[in-house]
Design a protein around this motif. Sequence first.
Motif, mmCIF file in Angstrom:
data_model
loop_
_atom_site.group_PDB
_atom_site.id
_atom_site.type_symbol
_atom_site.label_atom_id
_atom_site.label_comp_id
_atom_site.label_asym_id
_atom_site.label_seq_id
_atom_site.Cartn_x
_atom_site.Cartn_y
_atom_site.Cartn_z
ATOM 1 N N VAL A 132 0.869 -1.181 0.000
ATOM 2 C CA VAL A 132 0.000 0.000 0.000
ATOM 3 C C VAL A 132 0.908 1.235 0.000
ATOM 4 C CG1 VAL A 132 -1.876 1.223 1.164
ATOM 5 C CG2 VAL A 132 -1.753 -1.278 1.284
ATOM 6 N N PRO A 133 1.296 1.713 -1.183
ATOM 7 C CA PRO A 133 2.266 2.814 -1.268
ATOM 8 C C PRO A 133 1.649 4.137 -0.836
ATOM 9 C CG PRO A 133 1.412 2.299 -3.434
ATOM 10 C CD PRO A 133 0.827 1.284 -2.502
ATOM 11 N N ARG A 134 2.440 4.899 -0.119
ATOM 12 C CA ARG A 134 1.956 6.204 0.345
ATOM 13 C C ARG A 134 3.009 7.266 0.045
ATOM 14 N NH1 ARG A 134 1.067 10.522 1.277
ATOM 15 N NH2 ARG A 134 -0.219 11.550 2.839
ATOM 16 N N GLU A 135 2.842 7.918 -1.102
ATOM 17 C CA GLU A 135 3.754 8.987 -1.516
ATOM 18 C C GLU A 135 3.100 9.772 -2.642
ATOM 19 O OE1 GLU A 135 5.847 11.267 -0.906
ATOM 20 O OE2 GLU A 135 7.496 9.911 -0.415
ATOM 21 N N SER A 136 3.396 11.065 -2.713
ATOM 22 C CA SER A 136 2.874 11.881 -3.810
ATOM 23 C C SER A 136 3.686 13.170 -3.878
ATOM 24 C CB SER A 136 1.401 12.205 -3.579
ATOM 25 O OG SER A 136 0.874 12.977 -4.619
ATOM 26 N N PRO A 137 4.095 13.574 -5.080
ATOM 27 C CA PRO A 137 3.985 12.849 -6.344
ATOM 28 C C PRO A 137 4.975 11.695 -6.397
ATOM 29 C CG PRO A 137 5.236 14.860 -6.645
ATOM 30 C CD PRO A 137 4.749 14.898 -5.234
ATOM 31 N N LEU A 138 4.733 10.789 -7.332
ATOM 32 C CA LEU A 138 5.598 9.630 -7.503
ATOM 33 C C LEU A 138 6.663 9.932 -8.553
ATOM 34 C CD1 LEU A 138 2.795 6.936 -7.568
ATOM 35 C CD2 LEU A 138 4.532 7.154 -5.784
#
Length: 202
Positions: A132-138
């Motif tokens: 469950v990736p949590r980052e922005s922007p990628l």
Amino acid sequence: MFELTFGGGTVMKKIIVGITGASGTTYAISLLKALHDLPDIETHLVMSKWAVKNLELETDLTLTQVKNLADQIYNINDQGAAIASGSFLTTGMVILPASMKTIAGVAYGFADNLIGRAADVCLKERRKLIIVPRESPLSTLHLENMLKLSQMGVEIIPPIPAFYNHPQTIADLVNHNTMKLLDALGVRNEFSPRWQGDQNER
């Protein structure tokens, strides 16, 4: 998918939950609470140092309260833990929220802590692994690492909210992600309203 049969023929699923230092600890807590309420689920919890810090920053729960939601708890540096071995049968693993550092480590087999090692075990044993990736922007690098994992059979489930069910609270948004994770784990649930089709006349 491995399951444990015990008294009376009940089937027990063993699920590893890894919590890393990315923002979004509430998603992990929601999943742990849902699994805790199911008698046929045994949860094995590993938290990184920064996951513990984020718990303090982002929630009102204590570390003890979170640990009480799991059946087994492991130290992040315990490479001799049961879940570090492929001979310890589990249903699979969920890493949430998953930091980009952890994703990179899993993608390249850099098992420098127990979360990375447990994920590596799931890969080599062909067991379910959910990120469950949590980052922005990628960045392009982030996307390349996730593509690499996807090509190895890892399921990537970003915590993206749905609005067709008219959420009223933050909990409603989080619960939708929990429902999708439970679905991916093969756990029957009605944790959030599901799409029933467009009922409007056309």
